[in-house]
Design an enzyme around this catalytic site. Structure first.
Site, PDB file in Angstrom:
ATOM      1  N   LYS A  53       0.858  -1.191   0.000  1.00 40.34           N
ATOM      2  CA  LYS A  53       0.000   0.000   0.000  1.00 40.34           C
ATOM      3  C   LYS A  53       0.891   1.236   0.000  1.00 40.34           C
ATOM      4  O   LYS A  53       1.788   1.366   0.853  1.00 40.34           O
ATOM      5  CB  LYS A  53      -0.897  -0.049   1.242  1.00 40.34           C
ATOM      6  CG  LYS A  53      -2.189   0.703   1.115  1.00 40.34           C
ATOM      7  CD  LYS A  53      -3.109   0.361   2.282  1.00 40.34           C
ATOM      8  CE  LYS A  53      -4.340   1.237   2.274  1.00 40.34           C
ATOM      9  NZ  LYS A  53      -5.120   1.081   3.508  1.00 40.34           N
TER      10      LYS A  53
HETATM   11  O1  G3P Z   1      -7.837   2.018   5.178  1.00 44.44           O
HETATM   12  C1  G3P Z   1      -8.198   3.235   4.647  1.00 44.44           C
HETATM   13  C2  G3P Z   1      -9.563   3.750   5.051  1.00 44.44           C
HETATM   14  O2  G3P Z   1     -10.530   2.766   4.909  1.00 44.44           O
HETATM   15  C3  G3P Z   1      -9.613   4.542   6.308  1.00 44.44           C
HETATM   16  O3  G3P Z   1     -10.917   4.863   6.720  1.00 44.44           O
HETATM   17  O4  G3P Z   1     -12.519   5.690   8.398  1.00 44.44           O
HETATM   18  O5  G3P Z   1     -10.061   6.171   8.684  1.00 44.44           O
HETATM   19  O6  G3P Z   1     -11.388   7.327   6.922  1.00 44.44           O
HETATM   20  P1  G3P Z   1     -11.238   6.073   7.731  1.00 44.44           P
END
Ligand code: G3P
Length: 217
Positions: free
Chosen positions: A83
């Site tokens: 990633k």
């Molecule tokens: O892994 C990336 C993403 O899904 C993060 O989500 O909720 O931290 O914006 P969030």
């Protein structure tokens, strides 16, 4: 649509995998920090549980650092996906890994032009962050639809991985606009199965069945 779970908590992954609901896993530095576990150890453990892609994010932000870390992470297991952040150095690192046959997930995507660049860099997955756009009163789902159209226009094979999903409606809407994958928090995945009328109906069926006095086995 494929379902990845967005967590670094092994017990949550195991539970969902056992239900047959998981195609892969995504992690990020914040999720690793939340798990309290050693990064490489937890990625190795997840890869023993799940055959599908497991995204592990580099910590470096410069090209050389990302390449060194990514190559190290890729050795953990064959299903590790590297990633990388959507920066110029991240895109360069993406091209490096793609040329070596190592899968990549380009993350922190907030615009269609960024997604176009990731596809040109040969990314296996692009991760547009729906929830974080919605948080700013922007339209995360519109971004997914734009990327879908652009990728289809040119036959890009990069898979659209809807990320930063916060609600069941995000999952449905991402499916409707053609995201290839959604990476979803465990509680949201489980919530998809719930409906008050399912609970009510099942309660009634169970009651009526008991009243028949019959057994199936
Ligand atoms: O892994 C990336 C993403 O899904 C993060 O989500 O909720 O931290 O914006 P969030």
């Amino acid at each position: 649509m494929k379902f990845f779970v967005d967590t670094a908590v092994v017990d949550e992954i195991r539970e969902l995998y056992d239900y047959g609901l998981l195609d892969g896993v995504t992690t990020n530095p914040s999720l690793i920090a939340k798990s309290g576990r050693d990064f490489k150890e937890v990625i190795a453990e997840i890869c023993t549980l799940v055959d599908g892609p497991v995204s592990a994010e580099v910590a470096a932000t410069d090209f050389a650092g990302m390449v060194a870390e990514g190559e190290h992470l890729a050795k953990i297991a064959a299903n590790v996906v590297i990633k990388l952040p959507l920066t110029l150095d991240g895109l360069k690192a993406c091209r490096h890994f793609t040329n070596k046959g190592i899968k990549t997930n380009v993350t922190l995507c907030f615009s269609a032009n960024q997604a176009l660049l990731a596809a040109k860099a040969g990314a296996s997955y692009i991760s547009p962050f729906i929830g974080r756009l919605d948080d700013l009163n922007l339209d995360g789902m519109e971004l997914i639809a734009e990327i879908r159209e652009i990728y289809d226009n040119y036959g890009f094979e990069t898979e659209i991985l809807a990320a930063s999903i916060r609600t069941a409606n995000h999952v449905k809407d991402a499916a409707m606009v053609g995201a290839d994958v959604a990476t979803i928090p465990p509680a949201v995945i489980k919530g998809l199965a719930r409906h008050v009328l399912t609970d009510k109906g099942l309660e009634q069926f169970t009651k009526d069945w008991a009243a028949t006095g019959q057994t199936i086995l």
